[in-house]
Write a protein that holds these residues in place. Structure first.
Motif, PDB file in Angstrom:
ATOM      1  N   PRO A  51       0.821  -1.159   0.017  1.00 21.13           N
ATOM      2  CA  PRO A  51       0.033   0.032  -0.025  1.00 21.13           C
ATOM      3  C   PRO A  51       0.929   1.322   0.071  1.00 21.13           C
ATOM      4  CG  PRO A  51      -0.169  -0.976   2.017  1.00 21.13           C
ATOM      5  CD  PRO A  51       0.684  -1.929   1.231  1.00 21.13           C
ATOM      6  N   ARG A  52       0.269   2.190  -0.910  1.00 21.70           N
ATOM      7  CA  ARG A  52       0.967   3.519  -0.783  1.00 21.70           C
ATOM      8  C   ARG A  52       0.033   4.485  -0.874  1.00 21.70           C
ATOM      9  NH1 ARG A  52       4.766   4.571  -5.469  1.00 21.70           N
ATOM     10  NH2 ARG A  52       5.778   6.075  -4.339  1.00 21.70           N
ATOM     11  N   VAL A  53       0.279   5.648  -0.307  1.00 20.80           N
ATOM     12  CA  VAL A  53      -0.678   7.030  -0.166  1.00 20.80           C
ATOM     13  C   VAL A  53       0.154   8.104  -0.461  1.00 20.80           C
ATOM     14  CG1 VAL A  53      -2.050   8.514   0.912  1.00 20.80           C
ATOM     15  CG2 VAL A  53      -2.451   5.795   1.378  1.00 20.80           C
ATOM     16  N   ILE A  54      -0.116   8.697  -1.695  1.00 22.57           N
ATOM     17  CA  ILE A  54       0.832   9.914  -1.962  1.00 22.57           C
ATOM     18  C   ILE A  54      -0.221  11.131  -2.191  1.00 22.57           C
ATOM     19  CG2 ILE A  54       2.340  10.926  -3.812  1.00 22.57           C
ATOM     20  CD1 ILE A  54       2.772   8.135  -4.738  1.00 22.57           C
ATOM     21  N   GLU A  55       0.179  12.118  -1.061  1.00 23.30           N
ATOM     22  CA  GLU A  55      -0.750  13.415  -1.120  1.00 23.30           C
ATOM     23  C   GLU A  55       0.413  14.361  -1.558  1.00 23.30           C
ATOM     24  OE1 GLU A  55      -3.171  16.292  -0.804  1.00 23.30           O
ATOM     25  OE2 GLU A  55      -3.616  14.133  -0.504  1.00 23.30           O
ATOM     26  N   ASN A  56      -0.174  15.221  -2.569  1.00 19.83           N
ATOM     27  CA  ASN A  56       0.530  16.385  -3.156  1.00 19.83           C
ATOM     28  C   ASN A  56       2.051  16.054  -3.659  1.00 19.83           C
ATOM     29  OD1 ASN A  56       0.688  19.279  -3.471  1.00 19.83           O
ATOM     30  ND2 ASN A  56       1.724  19.481  -1.789  1.00 19.83           N
ATOM     31  N   GLY A  57       1.951  14.928  -4.161  1.00 22.57           N
ATOM     32  CA  GLY A  57       3.133  14.539  -4.847  1.00 22.57           C
ATOM     33  C   GLY A  57       4.435  13.771  -3.774  1.00 22.57           C
ATOM     34  N   VAL A  58       3.837  13.753  -2.297  1.00 27.91           N
ATOM     35  CA  VAL A  58       4.841  13.349  -1.178  1.00 27.91           C
ATOM     36  C   VAL A  58       4.132  11.927  -0.761  1.00 27.91           C
ATOM     37  CG1 VAL A  58       5.797  13.895   0.947  1.00 27.91           C
ATOM     38  CG2 VAL A  58       5.236  15.812  -0.686  1.00 27.91           C
ATOM     39  N   SER A  76      -1.182  25.079   0.887  1.00 26.46           N
ATOM     40  CA  SER A  76      -2.200  24.361   0.416  1.00 26.46           C
ATOM     41  C   SER A  76      -3.712  24.870   0.680  1.00 26.46           C
ATOM     42  CB  SER A  76      -2.017  22.923   0.823  1.00 26.46           C
ATOM     43  OG  SER A  76      -2.943  22.179   0.420  1.00 26.46           O
ATOM     44  N   VAL A  77      -4.735  24.776  -0.159  1.00 26.28           N
ATOM     45  CA  VAL A  77      -6.095  24.883   0.027  1.00 26.28           C
ATOM     46  C   VAL A  77      -6.480  23.936   0.935  1.00 26.28           C
ATOM     47  CG1 VAL A  77      -6.380  26.428  -1.926  1.00 26.28           C
ATOM     48  CG2 VAL A  77      -6.932  24.073  -2.123  1.00 26.28           C
ATOM     49  N   ARG A  78      -5.928  22.612   0.879  1.00 28.70           N
ATOM     50  CA  ARG A  78      -6.586  21.463   1.696  1.00 28.70           C
ATOM     51  C   ARG A  78      -6.045  21.541   2.953  1.00 28.70           C
ATOM     52  NH1 ARG A  78      -8.459  16.246  -0.542  1.00 28.70           N
ATOM     53  NH2 ARG A  78      -6.333  15.221  -0.255  1.00 28.70           N
ATOM     54  N   THR A  79      -6.540  20.933   3.810  1.00 28.43           N
ATOM     55  CA  THR A  79      -6.031  20.875   5.337  1.00 28.43           C
ATOM     56  C   THR A  79      -6.163  19.379   5.696  1.00 28.43           C
ATOM     57  OG1 THR A  79      -8.439  20.825   6.283  1.00 28.43           O
ATOM     58  CG2 THR A  79      -7.315  22.936   5.880  1.00 28.43           C
ATOM     59  N   PRO A  80      -5.220  19.143   6.757  1.00 23.68           N
ATOM     60  CA  PRO A  80      -5.150  17.737   7.084  1.00 23.68           C
ATOM     61  C   PRO A  80      -6.246  17.211   7.365  1.00 23.68           C
ATOM     62  CG  PRO A  80      -3.271  19.036   8.019  1.00 23.68           C
ATOM     63  CD  PRO A  80      -4.181  19.770   7.410  1.00 23.68           C
ATOM     64  N   GLU A  81      -7.300  17.973   8.251  1.00 24.16           N
ATOM     65  CA  GLU A  81      -8.734  17.518   8.731  1.00 24.16           C
ATOM     66  C   GLU A  81      -9.584  17.241   7.492  1.00 24.16           C
ATOM     67  OE1 GLU A  81      -6.304  19.266  11.662  1.00 24.16           O
ATOM     68  OE2 GLU A  81      -6.818  20.158   9.792  1.00 24.16           O
ATOM     69  N   ALA A  82      -9.099  17.911   6.149  1.00 28.53           N
ATOM     70  CA  ALA A  82      -9.943  17.871   4.998  1.00 28.53           C
ATOM     71  C   ALA A  82      -9.751  16.443   4.490  1.00 28.53           C
ATOM     72  CB  ALA A  82     -10.052  18.781   4.173  1.00 28.53           C
ATOM     73  N   ARG A 101      -1.452  11.497  14.401  1.00 25.92           N
ATOM     74  CA  ARG A 101      -0.120  11.346  13.788  1.00 25.92           C
ATOM     75  C   ARG A 101      -0.276  11.238  12.300  1.00 25.92           C
ATOM     76  NH1 ARG A 101       2.670   7.013  18.002  1.00 25.92           N
ATOM     77  NH2 ARG A 101       2.980   8.723  19.567  1.00 25.92           N
ATOM     78  N   LEU A 102      -1.309  10.557  11.670  1.00 25.75           N
ATOM     79  CA  LEU A 102      -1.599  10.769  10.126  1.00 25.75           C
ATOM     80  C   LEU A 102      -1.653  12.134   9.631  1.00 25.75           C
ATOM     81  CD1 LEU A 102      -3.562   7.475   9.683  1.00 25.75           C
ATOM     82  CD2 LEU A 102      -1.128   7.905   8.896  1.00 25.75           C
ATOM     83  N   ARG A 103      -2.590  12.769  10.368  1.00 26.94           N
ATOM     84  CA  ARG A 103      -2.803  14.090   9.945  1.00 26.94           C
ATOM     85  C   ARG A 103      -1.497  15.054  10.131  1.00 26.94           C
ATOM     86  NH1 ARG A 103      -8.651  14.869  13.016  1.00 26.94           N
ATOM     87  NH2 ARG A 103      -9.904  13.987  11.153  1.00 26.94           N
ATOM     88  N   GLU A 104      -0.796  14.852  11.129  1.00 25.65           N
ATOM     89  CA  GLU A 104       0.709  15.548  11.302  1.00 25.65           C
ATOM     90  C   GLU A 104       1.380  15.283   9.823  1.00 25.65           C
ATOM     91  OE1 GLU A 104       2.386  14.200  14.573  1.00 25.65           O
ATOM     92  OE2 GLU A 104       1.132  15.363  16.052  1.00 25.65           O
ATOM     93  N   ARG A 105       1.503  13.915   9.407  1.00 24.99           N
ATOM     94  CA  ARG A 105       1.934  13.559   7.974  1.00 24.99           C
ATOM     95  C   ARG A 105       1.469  14.406   6.933  1.00 24.99           C
ATOM     96  NH1 ARG A 105       5.474  12.486  11.312  1.00 24.99           N
ATOM     97  NH2 ARG A 105       6.786  10.225  11.193  1.00 24.99           N
ATOM     98  N   PHE A 106       0.161  14.259   6.868  1.00 23.14           N
ATOM     99  CA  PHE A 106      -0.468  15.039   5.845  1.00 23.14           C
ATOM    100  C   PHE A 106      -0.195  16.558   5.854  1.00 23.14           C
ATOM    101  CE2 PHE A 106      -3.678  11.169   5.652  1.00 23.14           C
ATOM    102  CZ  PHE A 106      -3.117  10.966   4.304  1.00 23.14           C
ATOM    103  N   ALA A 107      -0.032  16.969   6.742  1.00 24.69           N
ATOM    104  CA  ALA A 107       0.217  18.777   7.095  1.00 24.69           C
ATOM    105  C   ALA A 107       1.505  18.781   6.398  1.00 24.69           C
ATOM    106  CB  ALA A 107       0.072  19.241   8.498  1.00 24.69           C
TER     107      ALA A 107
END
Length: 271
Positions: A9-16, A81-87, A68-74
């Motif tokens: 499994p891989r999840v990539i947000e904003n290219g990261v 970014s217009v997106r927030t970790p909570e979104a 902790r996942l939201r911290e990684r998304f941040a």
């Protein structure tokens, strides 16, 4: 967001690429990635974590994993970014949702290619069917959610994905045989079997062996292909656009307690 679950499994947000900081957060991310854009109940996530923490600590571990996942998304989103970790990882009534914002998901790509291949088979267009079904198979890089110590619900989800893969393999084999590509098919099956893309002793490797035997029989007899290797489509449960037909199911826009092997939802998620 791009999501891959047909393999590691891989999840990539904003290219990261998102790297979960703990085993518990990695497990939560894997479960959410298996059902993107769907609400996963707290009860399901907590039950999955019971394999890692005592049952009485599962809900607390879940909330810590989400934080902790939201911290990684941040970190991946950045300050502008217009997106927030909570979104991205949002709290919904009764559970959590991983929002792809229209990004790529390999399961949806698999379903699209497989569906096109099945429709081509129904039209008798074996060339188009073979091409689209092979594209669907090539999306797999290993066993579904490889490396995740799945709990009861996630094992059911993996079983549905595996069943769809076996079905596509059978239909692709029949399409290739209808085109008379016996030699090419034997080589392609050998490559697939040697790629390590299935669990040892699993249904997919067994289906590959059956396909090889089917090809050998057809090669020897040079008769028209017989009954399909597997039952007719449609997909058996990997679809994210409708309810599963086997194992744990997706009902409507969210997973509900009645459709899961774990206990029903008893409380709402905390942010």
């Amino acid at each position: 967001m791009d999501i891959e679950v047909l393999g590691t499994p891989r999840v990539i947000e904003n290219g990261v690429p998102i790297t979960a900081p703990t085993p518990e957060s990695r497990h939560v991310l894997a479960v959410l990635a298996a059902c993107p854009d769907r609400v996963v109940p707290v009860s399901v996530l907590a039950d999955e974590l019971v394999r890692r923490v005592p049952p009485e600590h599962a809900h607390a571990a879940l909330h810590t994993a989400v934080r902790r996942l939201r911290e990684r998304f941040a970190e991946a989103l950045g300050a502008g970014s217009v997106r927030t970790p909570e979104a991205v990882l949002s709290t919904r009534p009764g559970g959590y949702l991983l929002d792809t914002a229209g990004g790529r998901c390999d399961v949806r790509d698999f379903e699209r290619e497989a569906g096109a291949g099945y429709r081509a088979m129904e039209r008798g267009d074996h060339g188009q069917a073979a091409a689209r079904l092979r594209r669907a198979l090539d999306l797999w890089t290993g066993p579904a959610l490889d490396g995740i110590d799945a709990g009861t619900w996630l094992r059911g989800r993996i079983a549905c994905l595996d069943a769809d893969r076996v079905s596509v393999l059978g239909q692709w084999t029949e399409a290739e045989l209808a085109l008379g590509r016996h030699r090419e098919l034997r080589l392609a099956l050998a490559v697939l079997r040697g790629s390590g893309a299935g669990r040892p002793g699993g249904a997919y490797l067994a289906a590959l062996r059956r396909a090889e035997a089917r090809v050998e029989t057809a090669r020897r007899t040079r008769r028209a292909p017989g009954p399909p290797l597997t039952g007719p489509p449609p997909l058996t449960g990997a679809s994210l656009t409708g309810p599963s037909l086997t194992g744990p199911s997706l009902t409507g826009a969210s997973l509900t307690g009645a459709s899961l092997t774990g206990p029903s939802l008893t409380g709402a998620a905390r942010g």
